[in-house]
Design a protein around this motif. Structure first.
Motif, PDB file in Angstrom:
ATOM      1  N   SER A 115     -43.827 111.646   8.152  1.00  0.00           N
ATOM      2  CA  SER A 115     -44.921 111.942   7.214  1.00  0.00           C
ATOM      3  C   SER A 115     -46.291 111.720   7.837  1.00  0.00           C
ATOM      4  O   SER A 115     -47.296 112.236   7.338  1.00  0.00           O
ATOM      5  CB  SER A 115     -44.767 111.078   5.962  1.00  0.00           C
ATOM      6  OG  SER A 115     -44.770 109.693   6.304  1.00  0.00           O
ATOM      7  N   TYR A 140     -30.012 107.252   5.753  1.00  0.00           N
ATOM      8  CA  TYR A 140     -30.636 106.899   4.485  1.00  0.00           C
ATOM      9  C   TYR A 140     -30.280 105.487   4.031  1.00  0.00           C
ATOM     10  O   TYR A 140     -30.756 105.036   2.990  1.00  0.00           O
ATOM     11  CB  TYR A 140     -30.241 107.901   3.398  1.00  0.00           C
ATOM     12  CG  TYR A 140     -28.752 108.169   3.312  1.00  0.00           C
ATOM     13  CD1 TYR A 140     -27.887 107.280   2.685  1.00  0.00           C
ATOM     14  CD2 TYR A 140     -28.210 109.305   3.882  1.00  0.00           C
ATOM     15  CE1 TYR A 140     -26.525 107.524   2.627  1.00  0.00           C
ATOM     16  CE2 TYR A 140     -26.854 109.565   3.833  1.00  0.00           C
ATOM     17  CZ  TYR A 140     -26.016 108.678   3.186  1.00  0.00           C
ATOM     18  OH  TYR A 140     -24.664 108.916   3.142  1.00  0.00           O
ATOM     19  N   ALA A 150     -30.719 100.706   0.784  1.00  0.00           N
ATOM     20  CA  ALA A 150     -31.594 101.811   1.168  1.00  0.00           C
ATOM     21  C   ALA A 150     -32.496 101.361   2.307  1.00  0.00           C
ATOM     22  O   ALA A 150     -32.747 100.166   2.497  1.00  0.00           O
ATOM     23  CB  ALA A 150     -32.420 102.266  -0.029  1.00  0.00           C
ATOM     24  N   SER A 152     -35.744 100.451   4.403  1.00  0.00           N
ATOM     25  CA  SER A 152     -36.939  99.742   3.974  1.00  0.00           C
ATOM     26  C   SER A 152     -38.078 100.726   3.730  1.00  0.00           C
ATOM     27  O   SER A 152     -38.061 101.861   4.198  1.00  0.00           O
ATOM     28  CB  SER A 152     -37.359  98.726   5.030  1.00  0.00           C
ATOM     29  OG  SER A 152     -37.811  99.402   6.190  1.00  0.00           O
ATOM     30  N   SER A 153     -39.084 100.276   3.018  1.00  0.00           N
ATOM     31  CA  SER A 153     -40.214 101.143   2.685  1.00  0.00           C
ATOM     32  C   SER A 153     -40.947 101.625   3.934  1.00  0.00           C
ATOM     33  O   SER A 153     -41.598 102.657   3.924  1.00  0.00           O
ATOM     34  CB  SER A 153     -41.192 100.402   1.767  1.00  0.00           C
ATOM     35  OG  SER A 153     -41.662  99.214   2.401  1.00  0.00           O
ATOM     36  N   THR A 154     -40.839 100.886   5.034  1.00  0.00           N
ATOM     37  CA  THR A 154     -41.532 101.298   6.255  1.00  0.00           C
ATOM     38  C   THR A 154     -40.762 102.381   7.007  1.00  0.00           C
ATOM     39  O   THR A 154     -41.340 103.112   7.800  1.00  0.00           O
ATOM     40  CB  THR A 154     -41.734 100.095   7.196  1.00  0.00           C
ATOM     41  OG1 THR A 154     -40.457  99.504   7.477  1.00  0.00           O
ATOM     42  CG2 THR A 154     -42.649  99.068   6.558  1.00  0.00           C
ATOM     43  N   ASP A 155     -39.466 102.501   6.776  1.00  0.00           N
ATOM     44  CA  ASP A 155     -38.642 103.461   7.500  1.00  0.00           C
ATOM     45  C   ASP A 155     -38.212 104.657   6.666  1.00  0.00           C
ATOM     46  O   ASP A 155     -37.858 105.693   7.222  1.00  0.00           O
ATOM     47  CB  ASP A 155     -37.364 102.780   8.021  1.00  0.00           C
ATOM     48  CG  ASP A 155     -37.635 101.820   9.146  1.00  0.00           C
ATOM     49  OD1 ASP A 155     -38.684 101.951   9.788  1.00  0.00           O
ATOM     50  OD2 ASP A 155     -36.792 100.938   9.388  1.00  0.00           O
ATOM     51  N   GLY A 156     -38.179 104.522   5.350  1.00  0.00           N
ATOM     52  CA  GLY A 156     -37.480 105.489   4.524  1.00  0.00           C
ATOM     53  C   GLY A 156     -38.359 106.444   3.778  1.00  0.00           C
ATOM     54  O   GLY A 156     -39.579 106.410   3.920  1.00  0.00           O
ATOM     55  N   PRO A 157     -37.657 107.281   2.946  1.00  0.00           N
ATOM     56  CA  PRO A 157     -36.235 107.209   2.613  1.00  0.00           C
ATOM     57  C   PRO A 157     -35.285 107.764   3.672  1.00  0.00           C
ATOM     58  O   PRO A 157     -34.073 107.568   3.576  1.00  0.00           O
ATOM     59  CB  PRO A 157     -36.149 108.049   1.330  1.00  0.00           C
ATOM     60  CG  PRO A 157     -37.223 109.065   1.492  1.00  0.00           C
ATOM     61  CD  PRO A 157     -38.350 108.329   2.182  1.00  0.00           C
ATOM     62  N   ARG A 159     -34.578 108.543   8.056  1.00  0.00           N
ATOM     63  CA  ARG A 159     -34.945 108.278   9.435  1.00  0.00           C
ATOM     64  C   ARG A 159     -33.952 108.996  10.337  1.00  0.00           C
ATOM     65  O   ARG A 159     -32.776 109.133   9.982  1.00  0.00           O
ATOM     66  CB  ARG A 159     -34.893 106.773   9.706  1.00  0.00           C
ATOM     67  CG  ARG A 159     -35.508 106.349  11.032  1.00  0.00           C
ATOM     68  CD  ARG A 159     -35.460 104.837  11.233  1.00  0.00           C
ATOM     69  NE  ARG A 159     -36.442 104.428  12.227  1.00  0.00           N
ATOM     70  CZ  ARG A 159     -36.495 103.226  12.781  1.00  0.00           C
ATOM     71  NH1 ARG A 159     -35.622 102.300  12.441  1.00  0.00           N
ATOM     72  NH2 ARG A 159     -37.431 102.934  13.663  1.00  0.00           N
ATOM     73  N   SER A 173     -39.325 107.530  11.734  1.00  0.00           N
ATOM     74  CA  SER A 173     -39.280 106.991  10.375  1.00  0.00           C
ATOM     75  C   SER A 173     -39.981 107.931   9.408  1.00  0.00           C
ATOM     76  O   SER A 173     -40.750 108.800   9.803  1.00  0.00           O
ATOM     77  CB  SER A 173     -39.956 105.617  10.339  1.00  0.00           C
ATOM     78  OG  SER A 173     -39.314 104.722  11.205  1.00  0.00           O
ATOM     79  N   ASN A 174     -39.684 107.731   8.118  1.00  0.00           N
ATOM     80  CA  ASN A 174     -40.270 108.576   7.070  1.00  0.00           C
ATOM     81  C   ASN A 174     -40.147 110.050   7.439  1.00  0.00           C
ATOM     82  O   ASN A 174     -41.101 110.828   7.356  1.00  0.00           O
ATOM     83  CB  ASN A 174     -41.732 108.189   6.838  1.00  0.00           C
ATOM     84  CG  ASN A 174     -41.853 106.853   6.131  1.00  0.00           C
ATOM     85  OD1 ASN A 174     -41.503 106.727   4.966  1.00  0.00           O
ATOM     86  ND2 ASN A 174     -42.318 105.834   6.844  1.00  0.00           N
TER      87      ASN A 174
END
Length: 329
Positions: A115, A140, A150, A152-157, A159, A173-174
């Protein structure tokens, strides 16, 4: 009061009934309030169908769990990831290939982009179970202390993974897009024959021409594949000495580059530069000029050899050219 002809028509029961579906659609309530599933991954480029996946659709793919280790800015990391095979997902969608071109899929690549526009490129030959078989996944979930959760917020949703890479630069990530591309070559092929030299060109500061004497003047390495021992020069060292023109202002810009290897008959394959880099894939690929102690003959004076591949489709004989390319953004 007398209604005008237009108002009389609007007041007719049939017209009013015909407006009801639109009136109902404009009103809230019921299932219409449920938002559509959110796209988390778009797949585009040289594929049969441009596709947008929701998280649920990716989770519905056949899943495997893998344990990976890689270096990062915070030290060595080990993770247990669950996800869908990147190769299988792309094949399910359909990679566009030309049936008239031998192993045309080996001239394709896929770029994974996050992203934040960070990207990493994988050659199709690297992913294919018939060749590199790296086992890359769109993941995921991660197992933490024995419990699946799931990302983590730094890698997901989502990778993408790069099993076997020394560092984690290609663990995008992301993940939001996958774009399939086809190598674009500037090399003109005359139509076959035994080669006596090849050109190194493209996104390098020092293009060069190599014949047998030039290769033999470089530090020699050997690689054994089955019962065959090849002698030649490190492909990575050859490219690195030419000064690959990656940008210092773009994080890990090298990860968006690929190498086209072309034979005198027009046979063409690509490798991602990340496959070759000691910091990432660290593959021991070579440009060979001897086989079992004897010079190459009908296969040309030089042959590209990829020791780790299951099949020899990326072994380019009668090597005519090596081109370094930065994939378009």
């Amino acid at each position: 009061m007398t209604l005008s002809p237009v108002l009389k028509r609007l007041a007719s029961p049939l017209i009013l009934l015909s407006l009801l579906p639109f009136a109902a659609a404009s009103c809230g309530g019921g299932d219409d309030d449920t938002p559509p599933p959110k796209t988390v991954l778009s797949v585009s480029g040289d594929v049969t169908t441009q596709t947008q996946f929701t998280l649920a659709q990716i989770q519905a793919q056949p899943a495997t769990t893998q344990t990976v280790s890689f270096g990062s800015g915070t030290g060595q990391q080990t993770h247990v990831y669950t996800g869908a095979s990147l190769w299988s997902m792309l094949n399910q969608i359909g990679i566009t290939t030309n049936a008239a071109v031998k192993n045309d899929v080996l001239a394709k690549y896929v770029i994974a982009t996050g992203s934040d526009n960070y990207r990493a490129l994988f050659a199709m030959g690297e992913l294919s179970p018939d060749f590199g078989n790296r086992g890359n996944q769109v993941v995921y979930a991660e197992t933490i202390n024995g419990t699946s959760a799931a990302l983590s917020s730094t890698d997901g949703p989502l990778r993408v993974t790069a099993p076997g890479d020394v560092k984690g630069g290609r663990y995008v990530s992301n993940l939001v897009t996958l774009k399939v591309g086809t190598a674009v070559s500037a090399v003109h092929v005359a139509g076959g024959g035994t080669t006596t030299q090849f050109q190194l060109s493209g996104a390098v500061a020092t293009p060069a021409s190599f014949d047998l004497a030039a290769l033999q003047a470089l530090p020699a390495v050997t690689r054994t594949v089955g019962t065959t021992t090849y002698t030649g020069v490190s492909l990575w060292n050859l490219l690195n000495a030419a000064d690959i023109q990656a940008s210092s202002t773009i994080k890990n810009d090298l990860l968006g580059f690929y190498l086209i290897a072309t034979g005198s008959d027009g046979y063409r394959v690509i490798l991602s530069l990340a496959e070759l880099s000691p910091d990432f894939g660290n593959q021991p690929d070579i440009v060979a000029y001897e086989m079992n102690g004897a010079p190459l003959t009908t296969t040309g004076f030089a042959r590209l050899v990829i020791p780790g591949d299951g099949k020899a489709g990326r072994y380019v004989s009668n090597l005519l050219a090596l081109e370094v390319v930065s994939a378009p953004r």
